[in-house]
Design a protein around this motif. Structure first.
Motif, PDB file in Angstrom:
ATOM      1  N   VAL A  23       0.845  -1.186   0.000  1.00 44.92           N
ATOM      2  CA  VAL A  23       0.000   0.000   0.000  1.00 44.92           C
ATOM      3  C   VAL A  23       0.880   1.235   0.000  1.00 44.92           C
ATOM      4  O   VAL A  23       1.829   1.336   0.789  1.00 44.92           O
ATOM      5  N   VAL A  24       0.555   2.163  -0.879  1.00 41.52           N
ATOM      6  CA  VAL A  24       1.275   3.433  -0.970  1.00 41.52           C
ATOM      7  C   VAL A  24       0.428   4.498  -0.296  1.00 41.52           C
ATOM      8  O   VAL A  24      -0.738   4.695  -0.660  1.00 41.52           O
ATOM      9  N   SER A  25       1.002   5.171   0.680  1.00 43.26           N
ATOM     10  CA  SER A  25       0.259   6.199   1.394  1.00 43.26           C
ATOM     11  C   SER A  25       1.018   7.518   1.343  1.00 43.26           C
ATOM     12  O   SER A  25       2.225   7.549   1.078  1.00 43.26           O
ATOM     13  N   GLY A  26       0.304   8.579   1.600  1.00 47.88           N
ATOM     14  CA  GLY A  26       0.904   9.906   1.551  1.00 47.88           C
ATOM     15  C   GLY A  26       0.007  10.821   0.752  1.00 47.88           C
ATOM     16  O   GLY A  26      -1.169  10.540   0.545  1.00 47.88           O
ATOM     17  N   SER A  27       0.562  11.915   0.290  1.00 48.98           N
ATOM     18  CA  SER A  27      -0.243  12.844  -0.480  1.00 48.98           C
ATOM     19  C   SER A  27       0.598  13.505  -1.558  1.00 48.98           C
ATOM     20  O   SER A  27       1.833  13.497  -1.497  1.00 48.98           O
ATOM     21  N   GLY A  28      -0.100  14.021  -2.545  1.00 49.73           N
ATOM     22  CA  GLY A  28       0.573  14.773  -3.584  1.00 49.73           C
ATOM     23  C   GLY A  28       1.428  13.953  -4.517  1.00 49.73           C
ATOM     24  O   GLY A  28       2.415  14.456  -5.049  1.00 49.73           O
ATOM     25  N   PHE A  29       1.084  12.690  -4.715  1.00 49.06           N
ATOM     26  CA  PHE A  29       1.889  11.874  -5.613  1.00 49.06           C
ATOM     27  C   PHE A  29       1.035  11.306  -6.723  1.00 49.06           C
ATOM     28  O   PHE A  29      -0.182  11.175  -6.609  1.00 49.06           O
ATOM     29  N   SER A  30       1.721  10.961  -7.810  1.00 46.48           N
ATOM     30  CA  SER A  30       1.090  10.304  -8.936  1.00 46.48           C
ATOM     31  C   SER A  30       1.882   9.044  -9.215  1.00 46.48           C
ATOM     32  O   SER A  30       3.089   9.105  -9.478  1.00 46.48           O
ATOM     33  N   LEU A  31       1.222   7.906  -9.151  1.00 41.97           N
ATOM     34  CA  LEU A  31       1.916   6.635  -9.301  1.00 41.97           C
ATOM     35  C   LEU A  31       2.179   6.319 -10.763  1.00 41.97           C
ATOM     36  O   LEU A  31       1.275   6.360 -11.583  1.00 41.97           O
ATOM     37  N   GLY A  32       3.414   5.972 -11.033  1.00 39.75           N
ATOM     38  CA  GLY A  32       3.760   5.489 -12.358  1.00 39.75           C
ATOM     39  C   GLY A  32       3.878   3.983 -12.313  1.00 39.75           C
ATOM     40  O   GLY A  32       3.067   3.297 -11.710  1.00 39.75           O
ATOM     41  N   ALA A  33       4.931   3.464 -12.939  1.00 36.40           N
ATOM     42  CA  ALA A  33       5.155   2.022 -12.908  1.00 36.40           C
ATOM     43  C   ALA A  33       5.380   1.556 -11.469  1.00 36.40           C
ATOM     44  O   ALA A  33       5.881   2.304 -10.629  1.00 36.40           O
ATOM     45  N   MET A  34       4.995   0.313 -11.210  1.00 35.52           N
ATOM     46  CA  MET A  34       5.211  -0.275  -9.886  1.00 35.52           C
ATOM     47  C   MET A  34       5.924  -1.603 -10.062  1.00 35.52           C
ATOM     48  O   MET A  34       5.747  -2.290 -11.078  1.00 35.52           O
ATOM     49  N   TYR A  35       6.714  -1.951  -9.067  1.00 37.60           N
ATOM     50  CA  TYR A  35       7.636  -3.075  -9.211  1.00 37.60           C
ATOM     51  C   TYR A  35       7.619  -3.985  -7.974  1.00 37.60           C
ATOM     52  O   TYR A  35       7.329  -3.539  -6.865  1.00 37.60           O
ATOM     53  N   TYR A  93      11.008  -9.669  -0.210  1.00 37.86           N
ATOM     54  CA  TYR A  93      10.366  -9.057  -1.372  1.00 37.86           C
ATOM     55  C   TYR A  93      10.063  -7.583  -1.076  1.00 37.86           C
ATOM     56  O   TYR A  93       9.488  -7.256  -0.033  1.00 37.86           O
ATOM     57  N   TYR A  94      10.450  -6.733  -2.020  1.00 40.45           N
ATOM     58  CA  TYR A  94      10.275  -5.295  -1.876  1.00 40.45           C
ATOM     59  C   TYR A  94       9.358  -4.767  -2.973  1.00 40.45           C
ATOM     60  O   TYR A  94       9.524  -5.139  -4.145  1.00 40.45           O
ATOM     61  N   CYS A  95       8.460  -3.887  -2.605  1.00 40.93           N
ATOM     62  CA  CYS A  95       7.675  -3.205  -3.631  1.00 40.93           C
ATOM     63  C   CYS A  95       8.273  -1.830  -3.867  1.00 40.93           C
ATOM     64  O   CYS A  95       8.846  -1.212  -2.964  1.00 40.93           O
ATOM     65  N   GLY A  96       8.145  -1.386  -5.097  1.00 41.21           N
ATOM     66  CA  GLY A  96       8.646  -0.080  -5.477  1.00 41.21           C
ATOM     67  C   GLY A  96       7.638   0.618  -6.363  1.00 41.21           C
ATOM     68  O   GLY A  96       6.825  -0.021  -7.029  1.00 41.21           O
ATOM     69  N   ALA A  97       7.699   1.940  -6.358  1.00 44.21           N
ATOM     70  CA  ALA A  97       6.781   2.716  -7.168  1.00 44.21           C
ATOM     71  C   ALA A  97       7.498   3.920  -7.747  1.00 44.21           C
ATOM     72  O   ALA A  97       8.274   4.598  -7.052  1.00 44.21           O
TER      73      ALA A  97
END
Length: 115
Positions: A23-35, A93-97
């Motif tokens: 889960v990606v949390s926070g504000s003011g972001f736009s998600l591109g590719a995720m890994y 395992y790591y997630c990235g965005a």
């Protein structure tokens, strides 16, 4: 500040399945590719799979046909469904965005596959 948190790791027997979530949390972001990447102690971190904003996916050859990466853009979430697990899938395992021009990473979740 954007934060990525993985969950769903654990111990499973060879041939079993696990579903990882991020889960990606926070504000003011736009998600591109995720890994998803993974790392075994003493070895370099390796790429596992990518899902682009439009939903297209790419996989490392060793997980093709066994792992499925997906995302929910409404929930700002990333998933990795892992099936037919093998002992060599054991890793953190790591997630990235992709967030603009930078990539953010989570802290990782341990997956252990017993033979």
């Amino acid at each position: 500040q954007v934060k990525l948190v993985e969950s769903g790791g654990g111990l499973v027997q060879a041939g079993g399945s696990l579903r990882l979530s991020c889960v990606v949390s926070g504000s003011g972001f736009s998600l591109g590719a995720m890994y998803w990447h993974r790392q075994v102690p003493g070895r370099q971190r390796e790429w596992v799979a990518t899902v682009y904003g439009g939903g297209s996916t790419v996989y490392q050859d060793s997980v093709k046909g066994r792992f499925t990466i997906s995302r929910d853009n409404i929930k700002n979430s990333l998933y990795l469904q892992m099936s037919s697990l093998k002992p060599e899938d054991t890793a953190v395992y790591y997630c990235g965005a992709q967030l603009g021009s930078s990539t953010s990473w989570g802290q990782g979740t341990q997956v252990t596959v017993s033979s």
